[in-house]
Motif scaffolding. Structure first.
Motif, PDB file in Angstrom:
ATOM      1  N   ALA A 183      15.202 -12.716  21.282  1.00  0.00           N
ATOM      2  CA  ALA A 183      16.267 -11.838  22.100  1.00  0.00           C
ATOM      3  C   ALA A 183      15.532 -11.141  23.293  1.00  0.00           C
ATOM      4  N   LEU A 184      15.650 -11.480  24.555  1.00  0.00           N
ATOM      5  CA  LEU A 184      15.118 -10.745  25.548  1.00  0.00           C
ATOM      6  C   LEU A 184      16.195 -10.224  26.559  1.00  0.00           C
ATOM      7  N   PRO A 185      16.807  -8.897  25.869  1.00  0.00           N
ATOM      8  CA  PRO A 185      18.086  -8.573  26.773  1.00  0.00           C
ATOM      9  C   PRO A 185      17.562  -7.892  28.110  1.00  0.00           C
ATOM     10  N   PHE A 186      17.127  -8.212  28.928  1.00  0.00           N
ATOM     11  CA  PHE A 186      16.331  -7.627  29.975  1.00  0.00           C
ATOM     12  C   PHE A 186      16.143  -8.572  31.032  1.00  0.00           C
ATOM     13  N   PRO A 187      15.807  -8.427  32.369  1.00  0.00           N
ATOM     14  CA  PRO A 187      15.355  -9.418  33.445  1.00  0.00           C
ATOM     15  C   PRO A 187      13.960 -10.045  32.968  1.00  0.00           C
ATOM     16  N   VAL A 188      13.702 -11.027  33.082  1.00  0.00           N
ATOM     17  CA  VAL A 188      12.281 -11.408  32.868  1.00  0.00           C
ATOM     18  C   VAL A 188      11.909 -12.605  33.937  1.00  0.00           C
ATOM     19  N   ARG A 189      10.720 -12.529  34.334  1.00  0.00           N
ATOM     20  CA  ARG A 189      10.348 -13.258  35.369  1.00  0.00           C
ATOM     21  C   ARG A 189       9.117 -13.892  34.830  1.00  0.00           C
ATOM     22  N   CYS A 190       8.910 -15.566  34.660  1.00  0.00           N
ATOM     23  CA  CYS A 190       7.527 -15.802  34.326  1.00  0.00           C
ATOM     24  C   CYS A 190       7.011 -16.907  35.369  1.00  0.00           C
ATOM     25  N   LEU A 191       5.775 -16.590  35.307  1.00  0.00           N
ATOM     26  CA  LEU A 191       4.899 -17.091  36.541  1.00  0.00           C
ATOM     27  C   LEU A 191       3.954 -18.138  35.806  1.00  0.00           C
ATOM     28  N   GLN A 192       3.659 -19.315  36.362  1.00  0.00           N
ATOM     29  CA  GLN A 192       3.008 -20.572  35.867  1.00  0.00           C
ATOM     30  C   GLN A 192       2.480 -21.223  36.894  1.00  0.00           C
ATOM     31  N   GLY A 193       1.049 -21.416  36.860  1.00  0.00           N
ATOM     32  CA  GLY A 193       0.424 -22.343  37.657  1.00  0.00           C
ATOM     33  C   GLY A 193       0.274 -23.799  37.231  1.00  0.00           C
ATOM     34  N   THR A 194       0.364 -24.875  37.977  1.00  0.00           N
ATOM     35  CA  THR A 194       0.708 -26.245  37.629  1.00  0.00           C
ATOM     36  C   THR A 194      -0.921 -26.771  37.267  1.00  0.00           C
ATOM     37  N   ALA A 195      -1.994 -26.094  37.765  1.00  0.00           N
ATOM     38  CA  ALA A 195      -3.427 -26.453  37.562  1.00  0.00           C
ATOM     39  C   ALA A 195      -3.972 -25.733  36.625  1.00  0.00           C
ATOM     40  N   ASP A 196      -3.252 -25.109  35.588  1.00  0.00           N
ATOM     41  CA  ASP A 196      -3.814 -24.211  34.580  1.00  0.00           C
ATOM     42  C   ASP A 196      -4.205 -25.303  33.615  1.00  0.00           C
ATOM     43  N   THR A 197      -5.488 -24.980  33.129  1.00  0.00           N
ATOM     44  CA  THR A 197      -5.976 -26.031  32.049  1.00  0.00           C
ATOM     45  C   THR A 197      -5.898 -24.921  30.614  1.00  0.00           C
ATOM     46  N   ALA A 198      -5.720 -23.757  30.731  1.00  0.00           N
ATOM     47  CA  ALA A 198      -5.807 -23.228  29.547  1.00  0.00           C
ATOM     48  C   ALA A 198      -4.269 -23.205  28.829  1.00  0.00           C
ATOM     49  N   VAL A 199      -3.222 -23.007  29.576  1.00  0.00           N
ATOM     50  CA  VAL A 199      -1.802 -22.907  29.073  1.00  0.00           C
ATOM     51  C   VAL A 199      -0.986 -23.806  30.030  1.00  0.00           C
ATOM     52  N   SER A 200      -0.266 -24.639  29.282  1.00  0.00           N
ATOM     53  CA  SER A 200       0.348 -25.904  29.986  1.00  0.00           C
ATOM     54  C   SER A 200       1.691 -25.452  30.527  1.00  0.00           C
ATOM     55  N   THR A 201       2.292 -26.074  31.569  1.00  0.00           N
ATOM     56  CA  THR A 201       3.437 -26.111  32.041  1.00  0.00           C
ATOM     57  C   THR A 201       4.582 -26.284  31.014  1.00  0.00           C
ATOM     58  N   GLU A 202       4.244 -27.120  29.987  1.00  0.00           N
ATOM     59  CA  GLU A 202       5.307 -27.293  28.835  1.00  0.00           C
ATOM     60  C   GLU A 202       5.557 -25.914  27.991  1.00  0.00           C
ATOM     61  N   THR A 203       4.344 -25.266  27.959  1.00  0.00           N
ATOM     62  CA  THR A 203       4.423 -24.025  27.321  1.00  0.00           C
ATOM     63  C   THR A 203       5.335 -22.924  27.713  1.00  0.00           C
ATOM     64  N   ALA A 204       5.488 -22.946  29.107  1.00  0.00           N
ATOM     65  CA  ALA A 204       6.169 -22.224  29.790  1.00  0.00           C
ATOM     66  C   ALA A 204       7.599 -22.584  29.892  1.00  0.00           C
ATOM     67  N   LEU A 205       7.882 -24.007  29.718  1.00  0.00           N
ATOM     68  CA  LEU A 205       9.213 -24.413  29.840  1.00  0.00           C
ATOM     69  C   LEU A 205       9.662 -24.296  28.531  1.00  0.00           C
ATOM     70  N   ARG A 206       8.963 -24.425  27.584  1.00  0.00           N
ATOM     71  CA  ARG A 206       9.295 -24.215  25.908  1.00  0.00           C
ATOM     72  C   ARG A 206       9.878 -22.700  25.640  1.00  0.00           C
ATOM     73  N   LEU A 207       9.186 -21.737  26.356  1.00  0.00           N
ATOM     74  CA  LEU A 207       9.356 -20.152  26.317  1.00  0.00           C
ATOM     75  C   LEU A 207      10.744 -20.114  27.089  1.00  0.00           C
ATOM     76  N   LEU A 208      10.905 -20.738  28.314  1.00  0.00           N
ATOM     77  CA  LEU A 208      12.055 -20.584  28.980  1.00  0.00           C
ATOM     78  C   LEU A 208      13.386 -20.954  28.178  1.00  0.00           C
ATOM     79  N   ASP A 209      13.126 -22.025  27.578  1.00  0.00           N
ATOM     80  CA  ASP A 209      14.082 -22.922  26.654  1.00  0.00           C
ATOM     81  C   ASP A 209      14.747 -22.198  25.461  1.00  0.00           C
ATOM     82  N   HIS A 210      13.444 -21.552  24.867  1.00  0.00           N
ATOM     83  CA  HIS A 210      13.708 -20.856  23.567  1.00  0.00           C
ATOM     84  C   HIS A 210      14.260 -19.494  23.637  1.00  0.00           C
ATOM     85  N   ALA A 211      13.895 -18.666  24.729  1.00  0.00           N
ATOM     86  CA  ALA A 211      14.435 -17.444  24.654  1.00  0.00           C
ATOM     87  C   ALA A 211      15.872 -17.186  24.907  1.00  0.00           C
ATOM     88  N   GLU A 212      16.351 -16.356  24.324  1.00  0.00           N
ATOM     89  CA  GLU A 212      17.736 -15.738  24.469  1.00  0.00           C
ATOM     90  C   GLU A 212      17.742 -14.543  25.759  1.00  0.00           C
TER      91      GLU A 212
END
Length: 248
Positions: A183-212
């Motif tokens: 549960a994240l009951p406040f404004p959240v802004r996530c930033l992600q680079g598409t050329a990131d070799t350490a953290v994938s865009t899939e991880t960013a999308l998974r967090l976006l989909d999972h969080a309430e």
């Protein structure tokens, strides 16, 4: 500028810099093996000072100027350090800005003290990476090495190899945030680079989909890498902060 120090309830000595000003307090949470002297932390401190805003940056134990050795630490230790810094050095609402592993720390903070958090910004957030990144990618030989000697060494694109301990893996399993309601009951802004070799865009999308969260946005930046610290990326971080702070 000389750092100040805070002793945590666990006896660790945490180095920090704090800027007084108007709240909510912006709390920068750095990445794994990075420190509070990084480009993003210093830039955001100067940005906050120019606006008269309160700002806190610090080094987790085993990082930068703080006590302990990196190899001995784990996600839980750094969560305790974060809780101690927030409790002792801030008052009222806070806005965590979490970079990479600091994104995981920001989410753990939201789970621990949701009443303190007015908003959140993440930059290449890496929740659950000890399990989904390290453990999931280990070969059987690496798992045997981890069991036999208590650690494995992994190459890094940015510095000397990471020594990953069995304690980090096992502790990480007790801190996972993508396996249960978040549960994240406040404004959240996530930033992600598409050329990131350490953290994938899939991880960013998974967090976006999972969080309430009723007010959560993910910005993908074409060709930005994991550092996310060139001039254009720094401006995007400023803009994200302004959004969660309600600055028009």
């Amino acid at each position: 500028m000389t750092a100040n120090y805070l002793e945590t309830p666990q006896g660790r000595r945490i180095a920090y810099h704090k800027t007084e000003g108007a709240g909510p307090v912006i709390v920068f949470l750095g990445g794994l093996k990075s420190d509070m002297e990084g480009t993003k932390a210093i830039h955001l401190e100067a940005w906050a000072q120019a606006q008269g805003r309160a700002f806190l940056r610090f080094d987790y134990s085993g990082h930068g100027e703080s006590s302990e050795k990196f190899e001995d630490g784990c996600i839980g230790d750094w969560h305790e350090d974060t809780l101690a810094a927030v409790a002792a050095l801030t008052e009222g609402p806070i806005v965590p800005v979490g970079s990479s592993m600091g994104g995981w720390q920001a989410l753990l903070l939201a789970r621990a003290v949701p009443e303190r958090i007015a908003g959140m910004v993440t930059i290449a957030a890496a929740p659950d990476f000890t399990e989904d990144g390290y453990w999931a990618s280990f070969t059987e030989a690496q798992k045997a090495e981890l069991d036999a000697q208590g650690y494995v060494e992994l190459p890094s694109d940015y510095m000397e190899p990471y020594r990953i301990s069995q304690r980090m893996i096992e502790d990480g399993r007790t801190r996972l945030v993508l396996r249960s309601p978040l549960a994240l009951p406040f404004p959240v802004r996530c930033l992600q680079g598409t050329a990131d070799t350490a953290v994938s865009t899939e991880t960013a999308l998974r967090l976006l989909d999972h969080a309430e969260c009723e007010d959560m946005r993910l910005t993908l930046v074409k060709d930005a890498d994991h550092r996310f610290s060139d001039e254009a990326c720094l401006k995007l971080i400023e803009a994200a902060l302004e959004e969660v702070l309600g600055v028009s």
